[in-house]
Motif scaffolding. Structure first.
Motif, PDB file in Angstrom:
ATOM      1  N   GLY A 185      26.373  31.440  30.915  1.00 51.73           N
ATOM      2  CA  GLY A 185      25.720  30.141  31.045  1.00 51.73           C
ATOM      3  C   GLY A 185      25.446  29.759  32.487  1.00 51.73           C
ATOM      4  N   LEU A 245      24.702  23.902  32.314  1.00 50.88           N
ATOM      5  CA  LEU A 245      25.671  24.953  31.997  1.00 50.88           C
ATOM      6  C   LEU A 245      26.282  24.720  30.621  1.00 50.88           C
ATOM      7  N   THR A 247      23.571  25.467  27.853  1.00 53.13           N
ATOM      8  CA  THR A 247      23.318  26.895  27.673  1.00 53.13           C
ATOM      9  C   THR A 247      24.531  27.621  27.079  1.00 53.13           C
ATOM     10  N   SER A 248      25.723  27.218  27.475  1.00 51.88           N
ATOM     11  CA  SER A 248      26.920  27.854  26.910  1.00 51.88           C
ATOM     12  C   SER A 248      27.049  27.552  25.421  1.00 51.88           C
ATOM     13  N   TYR A 302      24.488  29.744  23.667  1.00 56.72           N
ATOM     14  CA  TYR A 302      24.979  31.127  23.561  1.00 56.72           C
ATOM     15  C   TYR A 302      26.091  31.237  22.524  1.00 56.72           C
ATOM     16  N   LEU A 335      17.248  27.720  23.886  1.00 51.01           N
ATOM     17  CA  LEU A 335      17.177  28.373  25.194  1.00 51.01           C
ATOM     18  C   LEU A 335      15.735  28.522  25.668  1.00 51.01           C
TER      19      LEU A 335
END
Length: 134
Positions: free
Chosen positions: A35, A76, A79-80, A83, A124
Motif C-alpha cells: 500500500g 495508504l 489502498t491497503s 489489497y 484501485l
C-alpha cells in the motif's frame, strides 16, 4: 487465580496457533508495504487530507491529485484495504473451487470471491485514474 488460568490458556493457544499468527502478521506487513507504507513513513510531510480551493470553497481529498509520486497516509489505508479485499476475494474463490462436494456453497463462494476481487480492482483503478486526471 482466574487471571493466571486465563493467561496460561492464552499462552497454550498462542503456541498451538503460532503458524497461523505468523502468516497473519506477514500478510499485514505485506499489505502495509504494497500500500506504500514505507513511503509514507519516510515522507517528510504527513498530510491526511489535501485541501483544494475551488470556486465553491475548500474541498478535502484523501489522495494527492495530479501526482502519482506523492501519497497521503489516508491513501495508504484505502489502498491497503483494497489489497486486503483482493487477497480475501482470491482466498474465497480458492475455497469455493476447492469445495466442489458442497453443491450449494461452492458456486456462491466462487462468485462472491470473484466479485470481491473485481470491486477491489475497480477501487484501485478509480484511485489511480483520479490521481492522474486531477
Amino acid at each position: 487465580m482466574r487471571f493466571r488460568k486465563r493467561l496460561t490458556k492464552f499462552r497454550i493457544w498462542i503456541v498451538e496457533h503460532k503458524t497461523m499468527i505468523a502468516c497473519i502478521a506477514l500478510l499485514v506487513f505485506l499489505l502495509f508495504l504494497s500500500g506504500g507504507g514505507l513511503y509514507v513513513i519516510t515522507e517528510e510531510r504527513h498530510i491526511w487530507a489535501v485541501p483544494i480551493v475551488t470556486a465553491l470553497g475548500t474541498v478535502y481529498r484523501f489522495y494527492w491529485p495530479g501526482s502519482l509520486m506523492l501519497q497521503t497516509p489516508s491513501e495508504l489505508i484505502v489502498t491497503s484495504v483494497a489489497y486486503l479485499g483482493a487477497f480475501a476475494g482470491l482466498y474465497i474463490t480458492y475455497r469455493g473451487l476447492k469445495r466442489t462436494y458442497k453443491e450449494e456453497v461452492a458456486p456462491i463462494m466462487t462468485i462472491l470471491g470473484a466479485l470481491l476481487v473485481i470491486v477491489s480492482i475497480i477501487v484501485l483503478y478509480v484511485l489511480v485514474y483520479s490521481k492522474i486526471t486531477s
